[in-house]
Design a protein around this motif. Structure first.
Motif, PDB file in Angstrom:
ATOM      1  N   LYS A 181       5.359   0.484   3.254  1.00  8.31           N
ATOM      2  CA  LYS A 181       5.161  -0.892   2.804  1.00  8.31           C
ATOM      3  C   LYS A 181       6.393  -1.735   3.097  1.00  8.31           C
ATOM      4  O   LYS A 181       6.281  -2.885   3.557  1.00  8.31           O
ATOM      5  CB  LYS A 181       4.848  -0.898   1.302  1.00  8.31           C
ATOM      6  CG  LYS A 181       4.622  -2.284   0.730  1.00  8.31           C
ATOM      7  CD  LYS A 181       4.386  -2.230  -0.776  1.00  8.31           C
ATOM      8  CE  LYS A 181       4.224  -3.616  -1.373  1.00  8.31           C
ATOM      9  NZ  LYS A 181       4.074  -3.578  -2.853  1.00  8.31           N
ATOM     10  N   CYS A 213       6.878   5.100  -6.559  1.00 11.32           N
ATOM     11  CA  CYS A 213       5.747   4.906  -5.657  1.00 11.32           C
ATOM     12  C   CYS A 213       5.630   3.450  -5.213  1.00 11.32           C
ATOM     13  O   CYS A 213       5.217   3.170  -4.084  1.00 11.32           O
ATOM     14  CB  CYS A 213       4.457   5.360  -6.343  1.00 11.32           C
ATOM     15  SG  CYS A 213       2.966   4.999  -5.411  1.00 11.32           S
ATOM     16  N   ASP A 214       5.982   2.526  -6.087  1.00  9.40           N
ATOM     17  CA  ASP A 214       5.923   1.108  -5.758  1.00  9.40           C
ATOM     18  C   ASP A 214       6.710   0.345  -6.809  1.00  9.40           C
ATOM     19  O   ASP A 214       7.059   0.896  -7.859  1.00  9.40           O
ATOM     20  CB  ASP A 214       4.466   0.620  -5.711  1.00  9.40           C
ATOM     21  CG  ASP A 214       4.295  -0.665  -4.900  1.00  9.40           C
ATOM     22  OD1 ASP A 214       5.304  -1.173  -4.357  1.00  9.40           O
ATOM     23  OD2 ASP A 214       3.155  -1.165  -4.821  1.00  9.40           O
ATOM     24  N   TYR A 232      -3.429   4.991  10.494  1.00  8.16           N
ATOM     25  CA  TYR A 232      -3.546   5.920   9.370  1.00  8.16           C
ATOM     26  C   TYR A 232      -4.423   7.094   9.780  1.00  8.16           C
ATOM     27  O   TYR A 232      -5.539   6.902  10.266  1.00  8.16           O
ATOM     28  CB  TYR A 232      -4.158   5.196   8.164  1.00  8.16           C
ATOM     29  CG  TYR A 232      -4.517   6.100   7.014  1.00  8.16           C
ATOM     30  CD1 TYR A 232      -3.536   6.686   6.215  1.00  8.16           C
ATOM     31  CD2 TYR A 232      -5.852   6.383   6.716  1.00  8.16           C
ATOM     32  CE1 TYR A 232      -3.878   7.509   5.152  1.00  8.16           C
ATOM     33  CE2 TYR A 232      -6.208   7.190   5.661  1.00  8.16           C
ATOM     34  CZ  TYR A 232      -5.204   7.758   4.873  1.00  8.16           C
ATOM     35  OH  TYR A 232      -5.545   8.573   3.832  1.00  8.16           O
ATOM     36  N   ALA A 245       2.184  11.446  -0.641  1.00  4.98           N
ATOM     37  CA  ALA A 245       1.750  10.110  -0.237  1.00  4.98           C
ATOM     38  C   ALA A 245       2.386   9.030  -1.117  1.00  4.98           C
ATOM     39  O   ALA A 245       2.587   7.894  -0.665  1.00  4.98           O
ATOM     40  CB  ALA A 245       0.229  10.006  -0.304  1.00  4.98           C
ATOM     41  N   TYR A 290       4.417   5.871   0.577  1.00  5.05           N
ATOM     42  CA  TYR A 290       3.835   4.528   0.550  1.00  5.05           C
ATOM     43  C   TYR A 290       4.875   3.404   0.461  1.00  5.05           C
ATOM     44  O   TYR A 290       4.824   2.444   1.253  1.00  5.05           O
ATOM     45  CB  TYR A 290       2.816   4.411  -0.590  1.00  5.05           C
ATOM     46  CG  TYR A 290       2.341   3.001  -0.795  1.00  5.05           C
ATOM     47  CD1 TYR A 290       1.527   2.373   0.158  1.00  5.05           C
ATOM     48  CD2 TYR A 290       2.719   2.262  -1.916  1.00  5.05           C
ATOM     49  CE1 TYR A 290       1.113   1.058  -0.006  1.00  5.05           C
ATOM     50  CE2 TYR A 290       2.308   0.951  -2.089  1.00  5.05           C
ATOM     51  CZ  TYR A 290       1.507   0.355  -1.139  1.00  5.05           C
ATOM     52  OH  TYR A 290       1.115  -0.942  -1.295  1.00  5.05           O
ATOM     53  N   LEU A 350      -4.177   7.034  -2.669  1.00  3.03           N
ATOM     54  CA  LEU A 350      -3.612   5.786  -2.149  1.00  3.03           C
ATOM     55  C   LEU A 350      -4.111   5.454  -0.742  1.00  3.03           C
ATOM     56  O   LEU A 350      -3.393   4.837   0.050  1.00  3.03           O
ATOM     57  CB  LEU A 350      -2.077   5.854  -2.159  1.00  3.03           C
ATOM     58  CG  LEU A 350      -1.415   6.153  -3.506  1.00  3.03           C
ATOM     59  CD1 LEU A 350       0.075   6.340  -3.335  1.00  3.03           C
ATOM     60  CD2 LEU A 350      -1.695   5.019  -4.506  1.00  3.03           C
ATOM     61  N   GLU A 410      -4.380   1.577  -0.087  1.00  5.88           N
ATOM     62  CA  GLU A 410      -3.031   1.009  -0.038  1.00  5.88           C
ATOM     63  C   GLU A 410      -2.325   1.389   1.263  1.00  5.88           C
ATOM     64  O   GLU A 410      -1.675   0.544   1.896  1.00  5.88           O
ATOM     65  CB  GLU A 410      -2.204   1.496  -1.230  1.00  5.88           C
ATOM     66  CG  GLU A 410      -2.680   0.969  -2.572  1.00  5.88           C
ATOM     67  CD  GLU A 410      -3.786   1.802  -3.201  1.00  5.88           C
ATOM     68  OE1 GLU A 410      -4.080   1.571  -4.391  1.00  5.88           O
ATOM     69  OE2 GLU A 410      -4.366   2.669  -2.513  1.00  5.88           O
ATOM     70  N   MET A 411      -2.473   2.638   1.677  1.00  6.26           N
ATOM     71  CA  MET A 411      -1.805   3.098   2.890  1.00  6.26           C
ATOM     72  C   MET A 411      -2.401   2.440   4.133  1.00  6.26           C
ATOM     73  O   MET A 411      -1.670   2.044   5.054  1.00  6.26           O
ATOM     74  CB  MET A 411      -1.909   4.623   3.000  1.00  6.26           C
ATOM     75  CG  MET A 411      -0.831   5.245   3.859  1.00  6.26           C
ATOM     76  SD  MET A 411       0.790   5.246   3.061  1.00  6.26           S
ATOM     77  CE  MET A 411       0.664   6.717   2.041  1.00  6.26           C
TER      78      MET A 411
END
Length: 295
Positions: free
Chosen positions: A125, A50-51, A159, A117, A121, A148, A151-152
């Motif tokens: 990003k 995810c990150d 969005y 999601a 992400y 999220l 963050e999104m």
């Protein structure tokens, strides 16, 4: 052992965790995944990254409780440890290796459903950090199930949240939001759709009609993550592929979603796995095709 530095509940049965895994963090790219085991005898669980934070040496994962193993995982707290945290696995998203000037001229649309999601992400990003804004549609049953969001919003060009019950954002499915944007005059060079298989199928049916090339992630059908179990075998055009070793991302207009969903159901039972192995022969497994992964 891999320490959980942060554990947070995002929504009902959906949890986010930051895990200290410096080697994985130093090499991973958007689109790749990790294999997680809670203990020596635990189930191997493939989770899309995810990150990541290369400086802190952390990987962020999002877990949805769907069975015994993921329910046990959801109960882990900050300070607990994973026995194994293997990665990065799979291939990075195609655009990571594209010419940057070419990429900057593309208009990209991301469509995420539910926990989809999470893998969307890091891709958005990555683009945002290079000055490329993408439109992002995220769908969920209710507002409480959207994850999220902050963050999104911080990395997306635009969005668009969607809820099935219509109480927040766009009322309806993500596909109707895609149609609405296109009808408003939006033009997209590529769409990336990640979420439940049925969602990806219908997004691809729509984008094929709209002539928008579409990439999908077949992470939902992965089990073993090495190509040995035969679970993620799928038909992509006239080729046999395995989501874990050849993907997890593929041309969505070439994926046979009906076959993939049928196989996933069959794979849940011992008799179903035996039948798939009989029907598919040497192509049942990835790699050499002769590994006998489920024997």
């Amino acid at each position: 052992m891999y320490k959980i530095l942060k554990a947070k509940k995002l929504a009902d049965k959906i949890f986010l965790m930051d895990v200290h895994a410096p080697r994985v963090a130093s090499h991973c790219q958007p689109g790749q995944f990790v294999i997680v085991k809670m203990d020596e005898k635990g189930e191997r669980i493939p989770l899309t990254i995810c990150d990541y934070d290369r400086v802190a040496g952390t990987i962020t994962i999002v877990v949805q409780e769907v069975g015994a193993s993921t329910t046990k995982m959801g109960a882990l707290k900050e300070g607990d440890y994973f026995r194994d945290f293997t990665g990065p696995l799979g291939c990075a998203s195609e655009f990571v290796n594209e010419d940057m000037e070419t990429l900057k001229n593309k208009k990209m649309l991301f469509v995420a459903g539910g926990v989809g999601a999470a893998p969307v992400y890091p891709q958005v990003k990555w683009l945002h950090e290079r000055g490329i804004d993408a439109d992002v549609i995220v769908g969920a049953k209710t507002k409480d199930m959207l994850i999220l969001e902050d963050e999104m919003k911080a990395v997306a060009g635009n969005y668009y949240p969607c809820t099935d019950d219509g109480t927040y954002g766009h009322a309806g499915m993500v596909t109707t939001m895609v149609e609405e944007l296109v009808n408003e005059g939006k033009k997209y060079d590529v769409c990336v759709a990640i979420g439940p298989m049925i969602m990806m199928k219908f997004v691809c049916l729509l984008t094929k009609k709209l002539e928008i090339p579409t990439i999908v992630s077949m992470n939902p059908i992965m089990v073993d993550g090495t190509g040995m179990c035969g679970a993620c075998r799928l038909q992509v055009g006239d080729e046999i592929k395995f989501a874990c070793v050849d993907g997890p991302e593929f041309d969505g207009h070439l994926v046979d979603f009906d076959q993939a969903m049928k196989r996933s159901q069959m794979y849940k039972t011992q008799e179903g796995r035996a039948m798939l192995k009989l029907q598919e022969g040497d192509t049942h497994h990835g790699g050499c095709g002769h590994c006998g992964g489920d024997e």
